[in-house]
Design a protein around this motif. Structure first.
Motif, PDB file in Angstrom:
ATOM      1  N   ASP A  91      89.200  44.896 -62.021  1.00 47.64           N
ATOM      2  CA  ASP A  91      90.230  45.300 -61.068  1.00 47.64           C
ATOM      3  C   ASP A  91      90.007  46.720 -60.561  1.00 47.64           C
ATOM      4  O   ASP A  91      90.625  47.124 -59.564  1.00 47.64           O
ATOM      5  CB  ASP A  91      91.625  45.173 -61.695  1.00 47.64           C
ATOM      6  N   VAL A  92      89.136  47.502 -61.220  1.00 49.93           N
ATOM      7  CA  VAL A  92      88.828  48.848 -60.737  1.00 49.93           C
ATOM      8  C   VAL A  92      87.340  48.957 -60.401  1.00 49.93           C
ATOM      9  O   VAL A  92      86.761  50.038 -60.431  1.00 49.93           O
ATOM     10  CB  VAL A  92      89.222  49.928 -61.773  1.00 49.93           C
ATOM     11  N   ALA A  93      86.710  47.823 -60.096  1.00 50.72           N
ATOM     12  CA  ALA A  93      85.271  47.780 -59.818  1.00 50.72           C
ATOM     13  C   ALA A  93      84.899  48.718 -58.657  1.00 50.72           C
ATOM     14  O   ALA A  93      85.674  48.862 -57.705  1.00 50.72           O
ATOM     15  CB  ALA A  93      84.857  46.344 -59.489  1.00 50.72           C
ATOM     16  N   PRO A  94      83.680  49.325 -58.796  1.00 50.00           N
ATOM     17  CA  PRO A  94      82.750  49.238 -59.925  1.00 50.00           C
ATOM     18  C   PRO A  94      83.257  50.028 -61.130  1.00 50.00           C
ATOM     19  O   PRO A  94      83.758  51.143 -60.984  1.00 50.00           O
ATOM     20  CB  PRO A  94      81.453  49.816 -59.365  1.00 50.00           C
ATOM     21  N   ALA A  95      83.104  49.416 -62.310  1.00 50.78           N
ATOM     22  CA  ALA A  95      83.688  49.961 -63.527  1.00 50.78           C
ATOM     23  C   ALA A  95      82.639  50.627 -64.392  1.00 50.78           C
ATOM     24  O   ALA A  95      81.451  50.298 -64.339  1.00 50.78           O
ATOM     25  CB  ALA A  95      84.384  48.847 -64.316  1.00 50.78           C
ATOM     26  N   ALA A  96      83.104  51.559 -65.221  1.00 52.23           N
ATOM     27  CA  ALA A  96      82.219  52.277 -66.136  1.00 52.23           C
ATOM     28  C   ALA A  96      83.009  52.622 -67.387  1.00 52.23           C
ATOM     29  O   ALA A  96      84.222  52.388 -67.485  1.00 52.23           O
ATOM     30  CB  ALA A  96      81.668  53.538 -65.471  1.00 52.23           C
ATOM     31  N   ALA A  97      82.312  53.187 -68.364  1.00 51.82           N
ATOM     32  CA  ALA A  97      82.951  53.694 -69.570  1.00 51.82           C
ATOM     33  C   ALA A  97      82.191  54.931 -70.022  1.00 51.82           C
ATOM     34  O   ALA A  97      80.961  54.940 -70.040  1.00 51.82           O
ATOM     35  CB  ALA A  97      82.955  52.643 -70.676  1.00 51.82           C
TER      36      ALA A  97
END
Length: 722
Positions: free
Chosen positions: A118-124
């Protein structure tokens, strides 16, 4: 001789695995404390638990979350799967590599889906989930005092499936559980209500929930049983369970506790992926509140019943979403799927009957019990029943989780999510996550339900709807999906491991060269898809090439095609896939109709003990009752892909027998080891007597028990199949 009833067909491959408690929680704790798994810590663990270090190393090498080298100060993980790819993920990854690729403080890794589509592109950053747009700020924090703990994103108002008003706590919730523990409702009435409601498993398989609960409740009465909530959703585009865990921990846990109470389990777990740290924290707070209120514990709600809950954090890997791979992980083994049968409901965690349902399935149980099966059925559209959560991502204006009536159309759900980005037309849709086939813009009025999507050649799957705008390169999109399955294959079976790699190499070569698939390449892909679908052990390999096949024959988008042209091409492909079964529930008799082993075998004697738990495909002629057969393989259900039924060393072929006999009874003859074998030698001259006493068995004997053969006992004559 005495026939042991403990042997279960289909689990022979587990004989050499180390028994004992799972070491995975201990390994998780070491890594959480130190950031990695130093050799000295592993040696100390091996001494403490008296387990060889090579076993521990075997575990570590399988699970991607474990690391055996010290981490850099900043661990930056960036998702490269479909939903992020559709949001220019490759461009963002290139930018991040240009900025941090040579940074000695930063370890940059491309990873599979993080469950934040839902927040693409996603990371951590150091396991703190974030949109790529916030990476720089978190990297700066990580270089300093740290990124801190992320909070779960939570909704203020209850979802439509929540019977409890906003603001209620433990004291006002868990009504159905309290009623059951007080004796106001029975286990039988709960099972009947769930059956009448039509609730099916929402994790992908769609098995009737009430029926599953009834089967596990009836399995091995009086023995230890377990219950597990599978919260390991890891398929690209799938994040609905994450939101349910954040917003409805009380419903998930009440459903799980009800399942435990109904089937007779005292211990239950939520098996959650390690990337869901914020949601895990929400669950732990709810479990602590339940324990403090006396709802769980040695005397749950003062009922005298013991109900205990815990959380098992996955060490990583999409394959662990498959229920038997999940069980292997919880037992402390490599997460490789088991052969079925036996099914977890009969032979699950530690060989005990185990109830496994998804997050959404458990969360729907309380409202059904409080408002009734009829109310639940009325919430759906037309013939569909109940509410359904969907994770919507890709080229939509407002990606997120939506709860809509089951039977809502694809078009209506896309409109609910704000429509396609920038007012574009729909080019294609994956309606059920990465495992589902793509459908075209002419099929947007399909109802989102199990049956309608299956008839259209796709499936409801994990409830993840991914939208691709017109002009998207569909072959590249499907190849992106295939890369995920290739990377996440556990490697246990050759068709999945090798087939996915070969297909991806071929498709990647076509895309990189800018050419199109020729007929020979297309034929190769179709050949690989058929081999993987028919011979892979679990669903990952069986569906991995389905999305690619669903777009074969389509022109790559490139922005030049029209929606009408693409719709026509997709329609042609969909017609070829219409009616294909992906995960079809069938009785054993239906699954075995017309089946014969692939090759003949020679004549050999088989000990009677080796026939335990084997399934007859026809009647048996014998004056003595044969030993009991495993219930799950006689009147259980077989889940298969397309029209396949395979046999392996762990899953013996079914026997083809002559005559008739009552099943489920112990032999009426008691003999000493070797006694009946000597009698058999004297009877060899009488064909009629030998046939009547021993019976005739046809089929492959993968489950032969050589020890039983040597020990003597009643021998069956084994001859080639017809």
């Amino acid at each position: 001789m005495t026939i042991s009833p403990e042997r279960v067909a289909g689990v022979e491959a587990r004989a050499g695995k180390f028994p004992g408690p799972s070491l995975i929680p201990a390994l998780n704790a070491i890594q959480a404390r130190l950031g990695w798994l130093p050799r000295e810590e592993l040696e100390e663990l091996a001494r403490e638990v008296r387990r060889p270090r090579y076993e521990i190393e075997g575990l570590i090498s399988f699970y991607p979350h474990f690391r055996t080298t010290p981490p850099k100060k900043v661990q930056l993980s960036v998702c490269h799967d479909l939903s992020c790819w559709l949001r220019s993920g490759d461009d963002r990854i290139a930018e991040i590599k240009a900025k941090y690729g040579q940074d000695t403080d930063v370890e940059l890794v491309e990873v599979s889906c993080l469950g934040r589509c839902d927040v693409a592109p996603a990371a951590a950053v150091n396991e703190h989930p974030t949109p790529v747009s916030e990476v720089d700020n978190l990297v700066t924090s990580a270089r300093g005092e740290g990124v801190g703990h992320a909070s779960a994103s939570r909704r203020a108002e209850p979802w439509p499936n929540d019977p409890y008003p906003a603001g209620y706590g433990v004291a006002e919730r868990y009504k159905s559980l309290r009623a059951f523990l007080a004796g106001e409702i029975s286990a039988e009435s709960i099972v009947a209500t769930l059956k009448d409601s039509g609730l099916r498993g929402m994790g992908g398989a769609g098995f009737p929930t009430g029926q599953k609960w009834g089967l596990v409740a009836a399995a091995q009465p009086g023995t230890v049983k377990y219950a597990i909530c599978n919260a390991d959703e890891s398929e690209p585009g799938t994040f609905k369970d994450r939101q349910i865990l954040a917003d409805q921990p009380h419903l998930v846990l009440e459903g799980l506790l009800l399942g435990m109470a109904v089937v007779g389990a005292e211990e239950g777990w939520v098996f959650i992926r390690h990337e869901y740290g914020p949601e895990e924290h929400v669950l732990r707070e709810e479990i602590a509140a339940l324990r403090e209120a006396g709802v769980i514990g040695a005397d749950a709600c003062g009922s005298g019943k013991r109900l205990q809950l815990d959380i098992f954090v996955s060490p990583g890997g999409y394959i662990l979403g498959e229920e038997t791979a999940l069980l292997e992980c919880m037992e402390g083994h490599r997460g490789e799927p088991r052969n079925k049968p036996p099914f977890p409901g009969n032979y699950g965690l530690h060989g005990r009957p185990t109830l496994i349902n998804s997050v959404e399935t458990f969360a729907d149980v309380p409202v059904i019990l409080q408002r009734g099966a009829e109310w639940w059925a009325e919430q759906g559209v037309g013939e569909s029943v109940g509410w359904k959560f969907f994770a919507v991502s890709g080229h939509v204006q407002n990606p997120g989780v939506y709860c809509v009536p089951m039977g809502t159309t694809v078009r209506e759900l896309i409109d609910t999510a704000g429509g396609v980005l920038d007012g574009a037309e729909v080019g294609a849709v994956q309606p059920g996550g990465a495992s589902s086939n793509f459908i075209g813009p002419d099929q947007l009025d399909l109802q989102l339900d199990f049956g309608t999507l299956a008839k259209a050649g796709t499936m409801l799957g994990s409830g993840a709807l991914v939208v691709l705008a017109e002009g998207t390169d569909l072959l590249a999109a499907s190849t992106n999906v295939l890369r995920f399955f290739r990377n996440e294959s556990c490697g246990k079976c050759v068709p999945c491991r090798v087939g996915s790699t070969k297909a991806h190499t071929l498709l990647r070569g076509v895309l990189d060269s800018g050419s199109t698939l020729d007929e020979a390449q297309r034929g190769k892909i179709l050949q690989l898809e058929e081999a993987m679908r028919k011979t892979s052990i679990c669903g990952l390999g069986q569906v991995a090439l389905g999305p690619v096949v669903s777009v074969l024959g389509l022109d790559k988008g490139g922005g030049s095609g029209t929606s009408a042209a693409q719709a026509g091409r997709i329609e042609g492909t969909a017609r070829t896939l219409s009616g294909r079964e992906f995960f079809t529930t069938r009785t054993v008799a239906e699954a075995l109709a017309g089946f014969r082993p692939a090759h003949r075998t020679g004549v050999e004697e088989v000990a009677l003990s080796a026939a335990l738990h084997r399934v007859p495909a026809a009647d048996i002629l014998s004056p003595q009752a044969l030993p009991g057969f495993a219930k799950s393989t006689v009147d259980g259900f077989a889940v298969r892909a397309a029209d396949t039924y395979g046999a392996s060393e762990g899953l013996p072929s079914y026997l083809d027998l002559i005559g008739s006999v009552r099943m489920g009874e112990a032999p009426t003859v008691s003999v000493k080891p070797g006694g009946l074998r000597r009698d058999a030698d004297r009877w060899r001259g009488s064909r009629r007597r030998r046939r009547g006493r021993h019976g005739r068995v046809h089929g492959r004997d993968h489950a032969r028990n050589d020890r039983g053969d040597k020990a003597g006992g009643a021998g069956w004559r084994h001859r080639p199949c017809r």
